[in-house]
Design a protein around this motif. Structure first.
Motif, short mmCIF file in Angstrom:
data_model
loop_
_atom_site.label_atom_id
_atom_site.label_comp_id
_atom_site.label_asym_id
_atom_site.label_seq_id
_atom_site.Cartn_x
_atom_site.Cartn_y
_atom_site.Cartn_z
N UNK A 84 59.62 -41.75 -41.12
CA UNK A 84 58.30 -42.30 -41.10
C UNK A 84 57.37 -42.62 -42.35
N UNK A 85 58.18 -42.47 -43.48
CA UNK A 85 57.63 -42.62 -44.83
C UNK A 85 57.63 -44.23 -45.02
N UNK A 86 56.37 -44.67 -45.53
CA UNK A 86 56.41 -46.05 -46.04
C UNK A 86 57.29 -46.41 -46.96
N UNK A 90 61.79 -43.48 -51.47
CA UNK A 90 61.35 -42.59 -52.86
C UNK A 90 61.10 -41.06 -52.30
N UNK B 153 53.93 -43.48 -54.86
CA UNK B 153 53.58 -43.05 -53.46
C UNK B 153 54.62 -43.15 -52.58
N UNK B 154 54.90 -42.32 -51.70
CA UNK B 154 56.20 -42.28 -50.90
C UNK B 154 55.75 -42.90 -49.50
N UNK B 155 54.38 -43.13 -49.33
CA UNK B 155 53.72 -43.62 -47.90
C UNK B 155 53.74 -42.46 -46.99
N UNK B 156 53.76 -41.18 -47.54
CA UNK B 156 53.51 -40.08 -46.17
C UNK B 156 52.06 -40.15 -45.53
N UNK B 157 51.17 -40.72 -46.15
CA UNK B 157 50.02 -41.08 -45.46
C UNK B 157 49.28 -39.70 -45.23
N UNK B 170 47.08 -47.62 -45.32
CA UNK B 170 48.37 -47.96 -46.03
C UNK B 170 48.79 -49.45 -46.23
N UNK B 175 53.46 -51.08 -48.57
CA UNK B 175 53.94 -49.70 -47.88
C UNK B 175 53.55 -48.42 -48.78
N UNK B 176 52.46 -48.56 -49.32
CA UNK B 176 51.96 -47.29 -50.02
C UNK B 176 50.48 -47.22 -49.83
#
Lengths: 398, 248, 248
Positions: A84-86, A90, B153-157, B170, B175-176
């Motif tokens: 689900x990570x963007x 990373x 940023x890993x985009x975990x939100x 986001x 996607x960050x």
């Protein structure tokens, strides 16, 4: 531009006012799957620990199955998070520069602790003697896999086996708080978000924990009822009744805690109560009231109570237990849904509700979620092939 | 007013230098960055509700300045319109950049009071977003601005969930997580955040809380000040004057 | 140490060795192989701030414009638009600053641009000049009558509704529709130039309203009260809002 179109459609379904950035639901079905899976891990382990630490002899036939189930689900647990990570590529950053004030940063460490020091170690010591024996009996690839898994250990003297047993017990004792930590901690990820009144609650870790125990016991019960006959064994009714009995009490505790939380919120009736009531009576009505509470809790409770009161026949009991197990899985999955998705359906302005439209395809869609839910069973079937939960004598004897 | 003059002077240096020397703004920025001392500033913003006319210039300029996707869903800053009717019911909407919806939907005689509320990241002193970021990719600078390291940023939100103000989103391209930075790239060049720059009514007042005499200083002296959701103890650095109790 | 290992059964030694090897590998990788910029938050933060600061600016800021343009700023200085930044209307102009001959900023000429601010909307603060674009010289570009750098009505407004459209509208539907503003308010001529500093009057005596609404008044068809007993210590408008239908 396609997302813009989607949002346009979605914005028509918004009731009241939401902050403009809130149209994008951030945590999707995958984040529903994640606590569901870790819950199963923690629950299955708790069931196993009943045998080792609390000496509930009747449950012995489920012990190894419970451990393997916990492991199978544990191996998949990080996947929904990762997907689900963007920026999934990373995710290693979590280990490079973990932010110590972040509940989520601890995930990797809690996970590794639980997987390496609890599950793998316990399974190693539990199966070590058998692995040595089986490896000497088999040939080819299996022989070598078992050899590697047993770390080329060869000692099957009584003294060594006694040591294994003692170690398993110690690990289980460490494992119980670890299992609590693992899932209580998942609850804390949600419970510590003060911006979100649906999540923000000290009860959250406790609610997560008990629902985890419920789902884990029910899952092992289901698997036991399916797998043992498949391997040619007979279901041990004494064991099944005992499992169901533990399940019954776990559901009661879980239900009371959730009701307590509910009453507390209703009585305190804070600023957010209006929007939350609106949420529960509209967007979450089916998944919370019908699926989670009526079908997933009250109905199985009633059925199990009936079984306890009236001495029903074995076959009927089996059937009813099976149905209860399925209903409870459905209920707990709805619980996860209601927490994760429900917590994002109302605006933090407390003035409106939005809608979650699940994708079918796509990284965060239904199919991926389904695959992630099936995958643990595939792993479990491999594990069972490699490390049978019941010995041949057990299968034939019972 | 000293600060104003200083800014003027600084801008003059940048622009005249840029034109005369034929240097790009970036080259100058880099030279200036060396002189920019983060510890000497602490930024905040004042917003006067009574002045906002809901024209949406800030929203539009912000999107241009900060490469925010030009669809009406991602915002670093936005303006809400509140209408409180005589029966005390409240309706709110985000004003559209193509301000067609601004028409009067309601019979005016039913309106008790109505106003616009500009919103943006509150640059909290105790930012919940920074607390929850698992990798430390969002952080508070010495000059008090919350930034997102878009390379880490890993985009975990999780930060988006933790923000009580809906100020984060986001970014669909990178996607960050993305958010208002008070136009940090402008601050270090001595310029104002772009929403403040283009606001036709000076409804937004930007300033350095470490400087004694500044428009923000006067703003906070002359007005009763309120912040959004004070009960959450986030200590916002966006200060509202004449804020209505219905706003949250 | 050796004794301890000897006492342990062989499988325990194996497990301990596996964990030790893993621990050493992790330690070596983290300590010696991973470069510092991947694991030092302070370094990462500094580079993130640098990247943020180096971002391109799009809006040059009003102080840049005055470096070359002197006519318009001079006109603008004393007009109603004196606080309006050039780029509020002309758009982002840093490219124009960098390359004045080839890149020209926009110059909105259509009616809808002025309407962003000046189209009537009851949520806007009262006193802000607003018009109904459908009624106010339809189709005619605004700039044919108003100089945007010094916008003034070509003729002094006949009525107050040029700025007070909200009140005008409400009043038009009320019982007071036929009473002109100046019956109750005296507006000094200067109010039209400095609307905020020179403010029109409100009736300061109860008797003013009593002329029609007192029991003793000769007026027919008007609701009356006994001024002697009705709300004696207040001026009427402190409770009644005379501009809406029936008052509140």
């Amino acid at each position: 531009m396609e997302t813009a179109q989607n949002f346009m459609e979605l914005s028509k379904q918004v009731v009241g006012f939401i902050y403009p950035n809130e149209i994008d639901i951030q945590w999707s079905i995958l984040i529903v799957v994640y606590p569901y899976i870790t819950g199963l891990v923690a629950g299955a382990f708790i069931l196993a620990s009943l045998v080792k630490v609390f000496n509930v002899k009747e449950l012995q036939p489920t012990y190894r199955l419970a451990m393997l189930t916990a492991l199978a689900f544990m191996l998949i647990a990080p996947l929904p998070l990762q997907l689900h990570l963007g920026r999934p590529e990373r995710s290693y950053e979590m280990f490079m520069t973990p932010n110590l004030t972040s509940a989520m940063a601890m995930f990797g460490f809690v996970y590794l602790w639980y997987l390496m020091l609890v599950l793998l170690l316990e399974i190693y010591f539990e199966y070590r003697r058998d692995m040595i024996v089986w490896s000497s009996e088999s040939t080819g690839l299996k022989k070598w896999v078992l050899k590697i898994l047993s770390l080329f250990s060869t000692d099957i003297s009584e003294k060594a086996v006694a040591f294994d047993k003692k170690t398993v017990k110690i690990i289980t004792i460490i494992g119980i708080p670890s299992a609590f930590l693992l899932h209580g901690y998942v609850g804390f990820i949600f419970g510590s978000i003060k911006a979100n009144p649906w999540w923000s609650s000290v009860m959250m870790p406790v609610v997560f924990l008990f629902s985890a125990i419920v789902s884990g016991i029910a899952m092992v019960m289901l698997l036991y009822m399916i797998i043992k006959p498949l391997l040619g064994g007979k279901i041990d009714m004494k064991c099944l009744d005992k499992v169901a009995s533990f399940l019954f009490y776990a559901v009661i505790v879980d239900f009371s805690i959730e009701v307590l939380d509910f009453i507390h919120r209703l009585y305190e009736s804070e600023e957010s109560i209006k929007i939350l009531s609106q949420l529960v009576t509209t967007k979450l009505f089916i998944s919370l009231v019908v699926l989670q509470i009526l079908m997933g809790m009250l109905l199985p409770l009633a059925v199990m109570a009936v079984i306890k009161v009236f001495k029903l026949q074995e076959e009927v009991r089996k059937l009813l237990y099976f149905v209860c197990g399925l209903l409870i899985q459905l209920g707990i999955f709805s619980t996860r849904w209601n927490v994760v998705i429900g917590g994002q359906l109302f605006s933090k302005s407390f003035r409106g509700l939005t809608t979650y439209k699940m994708e079918l395809m796509g990284m965060e869609g239904f199919l991926v979620a389904l695959a992630l839910l099936i995958l643990p069973f595939v792993i479990l079937s491999i594990l069972i092939k490699l490390l049978p939960p019941w010995k041949k004598e057990e299968l034939a004897g019972s | 007013m000293e600060r104003r003059d200083f800014l003027k002077h600084l801008c003059w240096v940048i622009t005249s230098g840029g034109i005369l020397g034929g240097l790009s703004a970036d080259a100058w920025a880099k030279m200036l960055n060396k002189d920019y001392d983060t510890t000497k500033h602490y930024y905040g913003m004042g917003i006067d509700i009574d002045k906002c006319i809901g024209c949406g210039r800030c929203m539009q300029a912000c999107k241009t300045e900060n490469d925010v996707p030009a669809v009406p869903f991602y915002f670093r800053t936005w303006v809400e319109r509140y209408v409180i009717r005589t029966d005390r019911t409240v309706s709110v909407n985000t004003i559209n950049m193509e301000s067609d919806e601004l028409g009067d939907v309601l019979a005016e005689k039913d309106v008790l009071r109505s106003f616009f509320v500009p919103k943006l990241c509150n640059q909290c002193d105790h930012p919940p977003c920074v607390q929850v970021c698992p990798v430390g990719a969002t952080f508070k600078t010495d000059d008090g601005v919350i930034l997102v390291d878009s390379k880490r940023c890993i985009g975990c939100r999780y930060c988006i969930q933790a923000c009580p103000y809906g100020a984060r989103y986001l970014h669909p391209k990178t996607r960050v997580a993305d958010k208002c930075t008070f136009c940090y790239h402008r601050l270090v060049r001595g310029l104002l955040p772009v929403c403040v720059e283009v606001c036709p009514k000076q409804a937004r007042i930007f300033g350095d809380m470490k400087s004694i005499a500044s428009p923000l200083g006067r703003f906070t002296r002359m007005n009763k000040i309120h912040v959004l959701k004070p009960s959450l103890n986030t200590d916002p650095k966006v200060y509202y004057a004449n804020l209505d109790g219905e706003v949250n | 140490m050796k004794d301890f290992f000897k006492k342990l059964p062989e499988q325990a030694v194996r497990v301990v060795v596996v964990f030790l090897v893993l621990a050493v590998v992790v330690f070596v990788i983290r300590q010696f192989i991973i470069p510092p910029e991947m694991k030092e938050p302070a370094l990462q933060r500094a580079s993130s701030e640098e990247r943020e600061a180096a971002k391109e600016i799009h809006y040059a800021g009003a102080q840049s414009c005055v470096q070359c343009h002197d006519k318009e700023p001079e006109i603008k200085k004393s007009g109603y638009h004196r606080d309006l930044a050039c780029e509020s209307c002309h758009g982002a102009a840093q490219k124009h600053v960098d390359n004045p001959t080839d890149v020209k900023p926009t110059s909105p000429k259509k009616r809808d641009y002025c309407a962003y601010c000046h189209k009537y909307n009851f949520s806007r603060p009262t006193g802000f000049p607003q018009i109904n674009p459908d009624m106010h010289n339809p189709r005619k570009p605004c700039i044919s009558c108003h100089n945007p750098h010094n916008p003034k009505p070509p003729t002094t407004p006949r009525s107050c509704n040029a700025c007070h459209a909200q009140i005008e509208r409400a009043k038009a539907a009320s019982y007071h529709a036929l009473i002109t503003c100046t019956v109750c308010h005296t507006a000094p001529e200067k109010h039209k130039i400095s609307p905020r500093t020179v403010i029109p009057t409100k009736p300061d005596k109860r008797e003013f309203c009593g002329k029609c609404h007192d029991k003793a008044s000769p007026r027919k068809g008007v609701p009356t009260v006994d001024m002697a007993t009705h709300g004696e210590k207040y001026v009427c408008w402190q409770c009644h809002y005379p501009h809406t239908l029936g008052g509140i």
